[in-house]
Motif scaffolding. Sequence first.
Motif, mmCIF file in Angstrom:
data_model
loop_
_atom_site.group_PDB
_atom_site.id
_atom_site.type_symbol
_atom_site.label_atom_id
_atom_site.label_comp_id
_atom_site.label_asym_id
_atom_site.label_seq_id
_atom_site.Cartn_x
_atom_site.Cartn_y
_atom_site.Cartn_z
ATOM 1 N N GLN A 35 -10.740 68.189 51.424
ATOM 2 C CA GLN A 35 -9.540 68.945 51.065
ATOM 3 C C GLN A 35 -9.766 70.442 51.291
ATOM 4 O OE1 GLN A 35 -6.719 67.360 50.190
ATOM 5 N NE2 GLN A 35 -5.680 69.315 50.287
ATOM 6 N N MET A 36 -10.961 70.915 50.958
ATOM 7 C CA MET A 36 -11.282 72.326 51.154
ATOM 8 C C MET A 36 -11.284 72.669 52.646
ATOM 9 S SD MET A 36 -14.609 74.490 49.845
ATOM 10 C CE MET A 36 -15.711 73.692 51.012
ATOM 11 N N GLY A 59 -6.070 79.300 57.487
ATOM 12 C CA GLY A 59 -6.666 80.180 58.489
ATOM 13 C C GLY A 59 -7.755 81.090 57.967
ATOM 14 N N SER A 60 -8.266 80.785 56.770
ATOM 15 C CA SER A 60 -9.307 81.645 56.202
ATOM 16 C C SER A 60 -10.065 80.914 55.106
ATOM 17 C CB SER A 60 -8.682 82.910 55.614
ATOM 18 O OG SER A 60 -9.657 83.676 54.938
ATOM 19 N N LEU A 61 -11.373 81.145 55.085
ATOM 20 C CA LEU A 61 -12.181 80.632 53.979
ATOM 21 C C LEU A 61 -11.992 81.483 52.728
ATOM 22 C CD1 LEU A 61 -15.506 79.818 55.844
ATOM 23 C CD2 LEU A 61 -13.848 78.186 54.940
ATOM 24 N N LEU A 62 -11.378 82.639 52.880
ATOM 25 C CA LEU A 62 -11.208 83.561 51.765
ATOM 26 C C LEU A 62 -9.855 83.423 51.070
ATOM 27 C CD1 LEU A 62 -12.825 86.745 53.337
ATOM 28 C CD2 LEU A 62 -13.860 85.052 51.815
ATOM 29 N N HIS A 63 -9.024 82.498 51.535
ATOM 30 C CA HIS A 63 -7.720 82.275 50.884
ATOM 31 C C HIS A 63 -7.966 81.749 49.473
ATOM 32 C CE1 HIS A 63 -3.810 80.486 50.013
ATOM 33 N NE2 HIS A 63 -3.322 81.318 50.942
ATOM 34 N N HIS A 64 -7.139 82.179 48.528
ATOM 35 C CA HIS A 64 -7.362 81.809 47.127
ATOM 36 C C HIS A 64 -7.340 80.304 46.889
ATOM 37 C CE1 HIS A 64 -3.065 81.102 46.177
ATOM 38 N NE2 HIS A 64 -2.839 82.092 47.021
ATOM 39 N N ASP A 65 -6.547 79.554 47.656
ATOM 40 C CA ASP A 65 -6.528 78.092 47.506
ATOM 41 C C ASP A 65 -7.874 77.478 47.908
ATOM 42 O OD1 ASP A 65 -3.891 78.207 46.683
ATOM 43 O OD2 ASP A 65 -3.073 77.671 48.651
#
Length: 60
Positions: free
Chosen positions: A16-17, A25-31
């Motif tokens: 899921q991650m 589009g980013s590993l830094l997105h809060h989700d």
Amino acid sequence: MIDSQLNVKIEFLRKQMELTASQRGSLLHHDVIALSQTLDEYIMKAQYSHSSYPLLTCAL
């Protein structure tokens, strides 16, 4: 939660991650970060279930 259930939950959260990171589009997105933190908690539970040390919890 028994070991096999923990492993299934860990694998589900990992996938899921990865999917969420791809979609956002980013590993830094809060989700993605939230999923990563949840995944870390389950990994710790799995590690401590194989350990003789008690699981310690703390609030940050």
